[in-house]
Design an enzyme around this catalytic site. Sequence first.
Site, short mmCIF file in Angstrom:
data_model
loop_
_atom_site.label_atom_id
_atom_site.label_comp_id
_atom_site.label_asym_id
_atom_site.label_seq_id
_atom_site.Cartn_x
_atom_site.Cartn_y
_atom_site.Cartn_z
N GLU A 55 25.39 97.52 -90.08
CA GLU A 55 25.07 98.70 -89.22
C GLU A 55 25.52 100.09 -89.77
OE1 GLU A 55 24.40 98.22 -85.01
OE2 GLU A 55 25.52 96.55 -85.11
N THR A 60 18.98 101.53 -94.32
CA THR A 60 18.08 103.05 -93.91
C THR A 60 18.25 104.19 -95.17
OG1 THR A 60 19.20 102.66 -91.82
CG2 THR A 60 18.47 104.92 -92.32
N ARG A 191 15.78 98.93 -86.66
CA ARG A 191 16.99 98.07 -87.34
C ARG A 191 16.57 96.55 -87.39
NH1 ARG A 191 21.41 96.32 -89.85
NH2 ARG A 191 22.91 94.83 -88.53
N ASP A 213 20.68 96.17 -102.06
CA ASP A 213 20.80 96.34 -100.71
C ASP A 213 21.12 94.99 -100.25
OD1 ASP A 213 21.20 96.99 -98.09
OD2 ASP A 213 19.19 96.91 -97.63
N GLN A 217 27.37 91.98 -92.43
CA GLN A 217 28.13 91.07 -91.74
C GLN A 217 28.92 90.38 -92.43
OE1 GLN A 217 24.89 90.75 -89.16
NE2 GLN A 217 25.47 92.47 -87.98
N1 GDP Z 1 21.79 108.12 -85.58
C1 GDP Z 1 21.71 107.51 -86.68
N2 GDP Z 1 21.43 106.18 -86.92
C2 GDP Z 1 21.77 105.78 -88.02
C3 GDP Z 1 22.14 106.57 -89.10
N3 GDP Z 1 22.27 105.70 -90.14
C4 GDP Z 1 21.85 104.42 -89.74
N4 GDP Z 1 21.31 104.33 -88.51
C5 GDP Z 1 20.74 103.40 -87.57
O1 GDP Z 1 21.65 102.36 -87.45
C6 GDP Z 1 21.07 101.02 -87.48
C7 GDP Z 1 21.65 100.35 -88.73
O2 GDP Z 1 21.20 100.92 -89.88
P1 GDP Z 1 21.05 99.83 -91.09
O3 GDP Z 1 20.55 100.85 -92.35
O4 GDP Z 1 20.13 98.76 -90.66
O5 GDP Z 1 22.41 99.38 -91.36
P2 GDP Z 1 23.13 98.10 -92.50
O6 GDP Z 1 23.31 97.01 -91.64
O7 GDP Z 1 24.19 98.81 -93.27
O8 GDP Z 1 21.83 98.01 -93.45
C8 GDP Z 1 19.57 101.42 -87.68
O9 GDP Z 1 18.98 101.30 -86.36
C9 GDP Z 1 19.60 102.80 -88.38
O10 GDP Z 1 18.42 103.60 -87.95
C10 GDP Z 1 22.53 107.92 -88.87
O11 GDP Z 1 23.30 108.55 -89.77
N5 GDP Z 1 22.38 108.33 -87.64
MG MG Z 2 20.81 96.23 -94.06
#
Ligand code: GDP
Ligand code: MG
Length: 367
Positions: A55, A60, A191, A213, A217
Amino acid sequence: MGGVSSKMATTLMTCCLSDRDKSERLTSRDIDRRLLKDRMTFRRTVRILLLGAGESGKSTFLKQMRIIHGVDFANEDLQEFKTVIYNNIVKGMRVLIDARDKLGIPWGDEANIKDANFVFSFDGNNKLDDHTFLQYVEPMKCLWKDSGIRAAFDRRREFQLGDSLQFFCENMDRIGQQSYIPTKEDILHARKATKGITEKTIYIRGVPFMFIDVGGQRSQRQKWFQCFEGITSILFLASSSEFDQVLMEDRKTNRMLESCFIFETIINNKSFVNVSIILFLNKMDLLTEKVKKVNIRDYFEEFQGDPHNLEDVKIFMLKMFDSRRRDKSKPLFHHFTTAIDTDNIERVFKDVRDTILHDNLKSLMLQ
Ligand SMILES: Nc1nc2c(ncn2[C@@H]2O[C@H](COP(=O)(O)OP(=O)(O)O)[C@@H](O)[C@H]2O)c(=O)[nH]1
Ligand SMILES: [Mg+2]
């Protein structure tokens, strides 16, 4: 006559054979050329590995790369995102209904109990198609307005809730339309936890950039080692707004500390001495809102400065990550980012791209 024709036939055959030989030689030259081209492309390819806890915003960021560089989402991608968004909303609302109950928060309006029971009865294993989702829209709109649900939402750091529910609920009139198609902004908020490894190559000004990517977790991290070979650069993402939250995996470790710990193992890893590692302190939009209300000193007592001053908090966080580095001979490249903001990522990526291309050119010339 017969002799002549058999001679002709022999000539023809020889002619045919040598033609085939020639075409085979050509083919093999083609293959050589192709191999050389592939090798050049392989050498020119900039490989960017996205790392960070679950997360933090890795996927993203990759979506932004597609949006910024004009790699459109296909129709089936849009359909998939729609299902993900429907799931994010209904499951998120279910979490809030459960949390209100467990935290003992009274209903704003007890007339909403019926709606709550209906939404809560959604079976997570069932597929949410348009028809099914539309049945939940009006009940969820009422629930989102209920002061009890909102009080639970305000205490969300005490349980596990995705960061996008508020955005989706505020856009429920649009998302709840029969003809709904996700916008780019919706896609950026969707997400879905990444499992395994996803690679996407995007040509940027003629240079192939491969973005890798991975799942963030704990259970996914043993797969990271498979991607360490031949990496040009690592973008390490950390969610800056999570200083008061605990991990989904064990429900007790502070998320910020976990992120620092992962950063420490990556930044001090000998495999990466020649790899530029860039730290993204992400989710600045959420941090900006959070520091207004939450005192970071309640979670990090070593914090000095004004806990409600964003700059003080940003500097503290950056130092916390920087202090984990053993080799301080090089500076730590870093950016404060908001991954859902396309303009912000476009600006940051231009800078990152120039740094990476500069470093890559230097190493190509040394080869
Ligand atoms: N408000 C906000 N939400 C974010 C930001 N970056 C990611 N998210 C949200 O956080 C959640 C997890 O992001 P994701 O890219 O799936 O994280 P990952 O697990 O690192 O791939 C998603 O619902 C995104 O829309 C940000 O800078 N601001
Ligand atoms: Mg991811």
